[in-house]
Design an enzyme around this catalytic site. Sequence first.
Site, short mmCIF file in Angstrom:
data_model
loop_
_atom_site.label_atom_id
_atom_site.label_comp_id
_atom_site.label_asym_id
_atom_site.label_seq_id
_atom_site.Cartn_x
_atom_site.Cartn_y
_atom_site.Cartn_z
N HIS A 138 0.83 -1.32 0.16
CA HIS A 138 -0.07 -0.07 -0.04
C HIS A 138 0.93 1.13 0.07
O HIS A 138 0.64 2.17 -0.68
CB HIS A 138 -0.81 0.05 1.14
CG HIS A 138 -1.75 1.10 1.56
ND1 HIS A 138 -3.09 1.47 1.06
CD2 HIS A 138 -1.44 2.59 1.87
CE1 HIS A 138 -3.32 2.74 1.56
NE2 HIS A 138 -2.39 3.19 2.03
N GLU A 139 1.86 1.30 0.95
CA GLU A 139 2.58 2.55 0.79
C GLU A 139 3.33 2.68 -0.41
O GLU A 139 3.46 3.83 -1.01
CB GLU A 139 3.66 2.21 2.13
CG GLU A 139 2.95 2.29 3.38
CD GLU A 139 1.88 3.48 3.64
OE1 GLU A 139 2.26 4.40 3.21
OE2 GLU A 139 0.85 3.38 4.31
N HIS A 142 1.63 4.39 -3.03
CA HIS A 142 1.68 5.77 -2.81
C HIS A 142 2.97 6.39 -3.65
O HIS A 142 2.91 7.47 -4.28
CB HIS A 142 1.76 6.56 -1.39
CG HIS A 142 0.38 6.25 -0.59
ND1 HIS A 142 -0.59 6.57 -1.23
CD2 HIS A 142 0.04 5.72 0.35
CE1 HIS A 142 -1.64 6.63 -0.25
NE2 HIS A 142 -1.35 5.81 0.59
N GLU A 210 -6.39 7.11 -0.96
CA GLU A 210 -6.14 5.84 -0.12
C GLU A 210 -6.75 4.74 -0.87
O GLU A 210 -6.31 3.41 -0.77
CB GLU A 210 -6.94 6.00 1.30
CG GLU A 210 -6.06 7.02 2.24
CD GLU A 210 -4.80 6.62 2.29
OE1 GLU A 210 -4.43 5.28 2.80
OE2 GLU A 210 -3.81 7.47 2.64
#
EC number: 3.4.24.-
Length: 293
Positions: A138-139, A142, A210
């Site tokens: 997930h990070e 980004h 997100e």
Amino acid sequence: MKWTRDFGLTMRMLLTSFLLLIVYLIFLGILSALGFGFEFLLLVAAGMAFVQYFFSDKLVLWSTGTRIVGEDEYPELHRIVQRLATEADLPMPKIGIMQSPVPNAFATGRNHKNAVVAVTDSIMRTLNREELEAVLAHELSHVKNRDMLTLTVASFLSMLAFLIMRNWLFIGLFGRRDSNGGALILVFIASILVWVVSTLLIRALSRYREFAADRGSAALTGNPRALISALQKISGRMDYIPAEKKQEVEGANAFFIIPALSGNTLMELFSTHPPLEKRVAALEELQAEMRGY
């Protein structure tokens, strides 16, 4: 892995930047028309923008007490990130550890080459390997989406308006001597409007990013269920964290995978994240698609 570019996120980043620029110019125009220190404000704005762009990652790391760690300290963590970065066609980011009882993770940096992926020490005790991998994916999403820089730069206007709003009387002293109380009130009202509008735009962008990072995690790992489990564990654990500990890290909530809200601030009125239920529902849809349902 074939990465699908999220045009929805790209358009939102461009639209947010454009709208913020318009608001910014209007606000500075009002200050200039009222005779306040326009040149001084521009100089300060340029200086702060320079610091934010080139030192944003260091400021985030410093404010959260995050320490960059080597592979010899956390070999397994480095192996997971290295594999995911290779899968995402990204340079290996730096790895940071934040000492906090709040289980969380975040990414920062102005571009792919200057990225930092950080986790709290408590999240590694809270999650199993698959869940931690999903959070790290997930990070890294980004980083791949380049939305960290947009969020940081967009936050600048909101911060500037807030500072002027909070110190409007002091700033008025640097304007022309014929500036009156009515002019100061107009500046104060303009600051409030700019702060509210820019903050709402930032929050809208942050919530969408997100969702985009959740989809990226699912694409990188092929395991949306692991991220669902991780999000639920982190969220559930928040209820047992003392309010003062969550308050210590609230300044970084826009970057966290799950916000740490103490219940004692206005942060909850301007949520940076979509509701957990909506994120879980979206991931469950992805899981069903992957299984061909």
